[in-house]
Design a protein around this motif. Structure first.
Motif, PDB file in Angstrom:
ATOM      1  N   ALA A  49       0.845  -1.277  -0.160  1.00 49.52           N
ATOM      2  CA  ALA A  49       0.129   0.015  -0.058  1.00 49.52           C
ATOM      3  C   ALA A  49       0.842   1.406   0.101  1.00 49.52           C
ATOM      4  O   ALA A  49       0.490   2.241  -0.761  1.00 49.52           O
ATOM      5  CB  ALA A  49      -0.911  -0.065   1.310  1.00 49.52           C
ATOM      6  N   LEU A  50       1.948   1.207   0.908  1.00 55.15           N
ATOM      7  CA  LEU A  50       2.950   2.377   0.812  1.00 55.15           C
ATOM      8  C   LEU A  50       3.542   2.581  -0.760  1.00 55.15           C
ATOM      9  O   LEU A  50       3.767   3.857  -0.916  1.00 55.15           O
ATOM     10  CB  LEU A  50       3.982   2.046   1.853  1.00 55.15           C
ATOM     11  N   ILE A  51       3.857   1.602  -1.358  1.00 50.35           N
ATOM     12  CA  ILE A  51       4.419   1.653  -2.807  1.00 50.35           C
ATOM     13  C   ILE A  51       3.698   2.646  -3.497  1.00 50.35           C
ATOM     14  O   ILE A  51       3.917   3.568  -4.493  1.00 50.35           O
ATOM     15  CB  ILE A  51       4.916   0.389  -3.192  1.00 50.35           C
ATOM     16  N   LYS A  52       2.336   2.247  -3.312  1.00 45.91           N
ATOM     17  CA  LYS A  52       1.158   2.947  -4.167  1.00 45.91           C
ATOM     18  C   LYS A  52       1.184   4.355  -3.653  1.00 45.91           C
ATOM     19  O   LYS A  52       1.122   5.171  -4.665  1.00 45.91           O
ATOM     20  CB  LYS A  52      -0.102   2.371  -3.966  1.00 45.91           C
ATOM     21  N   ILE A  53       1.071   4.714  -2.590  1.00 44.81           N
ATOM     22  CA  ILE A  53       1.441   6.036  -2.214  1.00 44.81           C
ATOM     23  C   ILE A  53       2.507   6.818  -2.791  1.00 44.81           C
ATOM     24  O   ILE A  53       2.598   8.045  -2.921  1.00 44.81           O
ATOM     25  CB  ILE A  53       1.431   6.043  -0.461  1.00 44.81           C
ATOM     26  N   PHE A  54       3.788   6.111  -2.664  1.00 49.59           N
ATOM     27  CA  PHE A  54       4.922   6.497  -3.151  1.00 49.59           C
ATOM     28  C   PHE A  54       4.823   6.917  -4.512  1.00 49.59           C
ATOM     29  O   PHE A  54       5.583   7.972  -4.967  1.00 49.59           O
ATOM     30  CB  PHE A  54       5.987   5.451  -2.730  1.00 49.59           C
ATOM     31  N   ASP A  55       4.293   6.100  -5.351  1.00 44.21           N
ATOM     32  CA  ASP A  55       3.980   6.368  -6.663  1.00 44.21           C
ATOM     33  C   ASP A  55       3.177   7.802  -6.832  1.00 44.21           C
ATOM     34  O   ASP A  55       3.706   8.605  -7.848  1.00 44.21           O
ATOM     35  CB  ASP A  55       3.055   5.374  -7.414  1.00 44.21           C
ATOM     36  N   ILE A  56       2.496   8.027  -6.111  1.00 41.26           N
ATOM     37  CA  ILE A  56       1.579   9.240  -6.100  1.00 41.26           C
ATOM     38  C   ILE A  56       2.717  10.215  -5.755  1.00 41.26           C
ATOM     39  O   ILE A  56       2.816  11.544  -6.416  1.00 41.26           O
ATOM     40  CB  ILE A  56       0.469   9.557  -5.144  1.00 41.26           C
ATOM     41  N   PHE A  57       3.325  10.171  -4.515  1.00 41.77           N
ATOM     42  CA  PHE A  57       4.482  11.253  -4.113  1.00 41.77           C
ATOM     43  C   PHE A  57       5.552  11.528  -5.311  1.00 41.77           C
ATOM     44  O   PHE A  57       5.959  12.808  -5.432  1.00 41.77           O
ATOM     45  CB  PHE A  57       5.350  10.672  -2.863  1.00 41.77           C
ATOM     46  N   LEU A  58       5.821  10.573  -6.001  1.00 36.80           N
ATOM     47  CA  LEU A  58       6.739  11.095  -6.996  1.00 36.80           C
ATOM     48  C   LEU A  58       6.107  11.871  -8.344  1.00 36.80           C
ATOM     49  O   LEU A  58       6.807  12.716  -8.773  1.00 36.80           O
ATOM     50  CB  LEU A  58       7.289   9.522  -7.639  1.00 36.80           C
ATOM     51  N   ILE A  59       4.822  11.677  -8.290  1.00 27.77           N
ATOM     52  CA  ILE A  59       4.344  12.492  -9.308  1.00 27.77           C
ATOM     53  C   ILE A  59       4.320  13.929  -8.821  1.00 27.77           C
ATOM     54  O   ILE A  59       4.288  14.872  -9.485  1.00 27.77           O
ATOM     55  CB  ILE A  59       2.684  11.930  -9.760  1.00 27.77           C
ATOM     56  N   LEU A  60       3.898  14.279  -7.598  1.00 32.46           N
ATOM     57  CA  LEU A  60       3.405  15.329  -6.853  1.00 32.46           C
ATOM     58  C   LEU A  60       4.969  16.011  -6.878  1.00 32.46           C
ATOM     59  O   LEU A  60       4.987  17.283  -6.951  1.00 32.46           O
ATOM     60  CB  LEU A  60       2.982  15.084  -5.452  1.00 32.46           C
ATOM     61  N   GLY A  61       5.844  15.265  -6.692  1.00 29.61           N
ATOM     62  CA  GLY A  61       7.273  15.704  -6.335  1.00 29.61           C
ATOM     63  C   GLY A  61       7.714  16.661  -7.487  1.00 29.61           C
ATOM     64  O   GLY A  61       8.604  17.380  -7.176  1.00 29.61           O
ATOM     65  N   ARG A  62       7.068  16.281  -8.620  1.00 30.97           N
ATOM     66  CA  ARG A  62       7.635  16.966  -9.992  1.00 30.97           C
ATOM     67  C   ARG A  62       7.244  18.565  -9.982  1.00 30.97           C
ATOM     68  O   ARG A  62       7.751  19.258 -10.472  1.00 30.97           O
ATOM     69  CB  ARG A  62       7.304  16.342 -11.324  1.00 30.97           C
ATOM     70  N   LEU A  63       6.372  18.840  -8.786  1.00 32.52           N
ATOM     71  CA  LEU A  63       5.910  20.211  -8.782  1.00 32.52           C
ATOM     72  C   LEU A  63       7.208  21.076  -7.902  1.00 32.52           C
ATOM     73  O   LEU A  63       6.978  22.538  -8.452  1.00 32.52           O
ATOM     74  CB  LEU A  63       4.781  20.257  -8.027  1.00 32.52           C
ATOM     75  N   SER A  64       7.937  20.679  -7.493  1.00 34.88           N
ATOM     76  CA  SER A  64       8.759  21.329  -6.503  1.00 34.88           C
ATOM     77  C   SER A  64       9.724  22.390  -7.449  1.00 34.88           C
ATOM     78  O   SER A  64       9.842  23.577  -7.022  1.00 34.88           O
ATOM     79  CB  SER A  64       9.456  20.554  -5.494  1.00 34.88           C
ATOM     80  N   PHE A  65      10.369  21.559  -8.113  1.00 29.04           N
ATOM     81  CA  PHE A  65      11.570  22.168  -8.807  1.00 29.04           C
ATOM     82  C   PHE A  65      11.133  23.461  -9.705  1.00 29.04           C
ATOM     83  O   PHE A  65      11.867  24.770  -9.520  1.00 29.04           O
ATOM     84  CB  PHE A  65      12.447  21.455  -9.770  1.00 29.04           C
ATOM     85  N   PRO A  66      10.362  23.532 -10.442  1.00 30.45           N
ATOM     86  CA  PRO A  66       9.775  24.630 -11.224  1.00 30.45           C
ATOM     87  C   PRO A  66       9.418  25.898 -10.136  1.00 30.45           C
ATOM     88  O   PRO A  66       9.674  27.173 -10.375  1.00 30.45           O
ATOM     89  CB  PRO A  66       8.651  24.236 -11.911  1.00 30.45           C
ATOM     90  N   LEU A  67       8.776  25.448  -9.063  1.00 28.31           N
ATOM     91  CA  LEU A  67       8.290  26.353  -7.922  1.00 28.31           C
ATOM     92  C   LEU A  67       9.739  27.044  -7.324  1.00 28.31           C
ATOM     93  O   LEU A  67       9.834  28.348  -7.168  1.00 28.31           O
ATOM     94  CB  LEU A  67       7.455  25.750  -6.981  1.00 28.31           C
ATOM     95  N   PHE A  68      10.556  26.235  -7.037  1.00 26.33           N
ATOM     96  CA  PHE A  68      12.031  26.921  -6.596  1.00 26.33           C
ATOM     97  C   PHE A  68      12.521  27.947  -7.611  1.00 26.33           C
ATOM     98  O   PHE A  68      12.949  28.689  -7.220  1.00 26.33           O
ATOM     99  CB  PHE A  68      12.799  25.616  -6.137  1.00 26.33           C
ATOM    100  N   CYS A  69      12.759  27.354  -8.809  1.00 24.90           N
ATOM    101  CA  CYS A  69      13.061  28.333  -9.809  1.00 24.90           C
ATOM    102  C   CYS A  69      12.293  29.489  -9.995  1.00 24.90           C
ATOM    103  O   CYS A  69      13.098  30.710 -10.031  1.00 24.90           O
ATOM    104  CB  CYS A  69      13.047  27.481 -11.455  1.00 24.90           C
ATOM    105  N   PHE A  70      11.248  29.670  -9.711  1.00 24.08           N
ATOM    106  CA  PHE A  70      10.453  30.664  -9.839  1.00 24.08           C
ATOM    107  C   PHE A  70      10.652  31.562  -8.845  1.00 24.08           C
ATOM    108  O   PHE A  70      10.894  32.856  -8.830  1.00 24.08           O
ATOM    109  CB  PHE A  70       8.713  30.347 -10.032  1.00 24.08           C
ATOM    110  N   LEU A  71      10.842  30.839  -7.542  1.00 23.52           N
ATOM    111  CA  LEU A  71      10.981  31.768  -6.344  1.00 23.52           C
ATOM    112  C   LEU A  71      12.244  32.217  -6.282  1.00 23.52           C
ATOM    113  O   LEU A  71      12.560  33.433  -5.914  1.00 23.52           O
ATOM    114  CB  LEU A  71      10.937  30.891  -5.005  1.00 23.52           C
ATOM    115  N   LEU A  72      13.500  31.508  -7.019  1.00 23.00           N
ATOM    116  CA  LEU A  72      14.414  32.155  -6.988  1.00 23.00           C
ATOM    117  C   LEU A  72      14.516  33.478  -7.883  1.00 23.00           C
ATOM    118  O   LEU A  72      15.219  34.601  -7.535  1.00 23.00           O
ATOM    119  CB  LEU A  72      15.588  31.100  -8.062  1.00 23.00           C
ATOM    120  N   VAL A  73      13.696  33.297  -9.042  1.00 18.39           N
ATOM    121  CA  VAL A  73      13.839  34.616  -9.894  1.00 18.39           C
ATOM    122  C   VAL A  73      13.283  35.627  -9.265  1.00 18.39           C
ATOM    123  O   VAL A  73      13.454  36.965  -9.131  1.00 18.39           O
ATOM    124  CB  VAL A  73      13.068  34.403 -11.245  1.00 18.39           C
TER     125      VAL A  73
END
Length: 252
Positions: A49-73
């Motif tokens: 069950a945890l692995i299925k949650i981790f699959d969702i985490f990996l998808i949501l995790g892709r949101l972070s880097f563009p946001l950090f780039c935007f905040l850097l600018v």
């Protein structure tokens, strides 16, 4: 272009931090199915069950880097002291390298790949140089392209996280098009497509940025990055893996 915004800089930072933590948790605490099948029944059910949650985490995790780039600018555009901004990034890039290498390279220190602070640091240097040639003349346009490509080459050469063609290029695009929210998000989306489709959704939050800094936790991200990696490494090395070894040692 006038638009209604809903998300402050502080809100975007929290979204980026939480989704980054999700992404790294999934990567560092993941177990392959072949090992899960060897676990006791209750633990096997739990981890499946945890692995299925981790699959969702990996998808949501892709949101972070563009946001950090935007905040850097945004940070670069509004900072009163870009040299201090540079110094903070450099210091925490160095601090974070050992936790990053332990987490993702199983080594105390290696030059094989560098943490994301180095990508942001190179991006900041690119912005600092672009600011010197911001007057739109044919010569400055050529110089600007040269500066961006130099930053891309440096990040690719150093093998920083997200590299030059994603990280530095995205930072440059967000900076150049910062006055055009929709175009900025569309162009940024094209860049992040090199990495993932789910990263596109980060530009929804960016588009509805309200231009307000919100409540500031100045060093939150700086310290959180190395600290959360150390915590996850601790869970992996001192709880998860010893438990797995114990289970396998009891199998005849």
């Amino acid at each position: 272009m006038n638009k209604k915004g809903y998300f402050s800089g502080s809100t975007l930072k929290w979204i980026a931090i939480i989704t980054m933590f999700m992404d790294h948790s999934a990567k560092l605490l993941y177990l392959p199915q072949s090992i899960i099948e060897q676990l006791p029944p209750a633990m096997e059910t739990f981890y499946t069950a945890l692995i299925k949650i981790f699959d969702i985490f990996l998808i949501l995790g892709r949101l972070s880097f563009p946001l950090f780039c935007f905040l850097l600018v945004e940070g670069f555009v509004h900072t009163s002291n870009v040299k201090k901004y540079f110094s903070r990034l450099l210091i925490f890039a160095l601090i974070s390298e050992v936790p990053y290498d332990l987490a993702f390279r199983n080594s105390f220190f290696t030059l094989e790949k560098q943490n994301v602070f180095f990508t942001l640091l190179i991006g900041l240097v690119v912005l600092m140089e672009l600011e010197k040639v911001k007057e739109r003349t044919p010569l400055n346009i050529i110089l600007s392209l040269g500066i961006v490509f130099a930053g891309i080459f440096t990040a690719e050469f150093l093998q920083t996280d997200y590299g030059g063609w994603i990280g530095v290029l995205l930072i440059s695009v967000l900076y150049y098009l910062r006055e055009y929210p929709l175009v900025k998000c569309l162009a940024g989306g094209l860049v992040i497509l090199q990495n993932s489709i789910s990263g596109l959704f980060s530009f929804i939050f960016i588009y509805f940025y309200n231009g307000q800094r919100g409540r500031q936790w100045k060093y939150l991200f700086y310290w959180f990055y190395p600290a959360h990696l150390l915590v996850l490494i601790g869970i992996q090395q001192y709880i998860l893996l010893p438990y797995i070894r114990m289970i396998f040692s009891t199998i005849p």
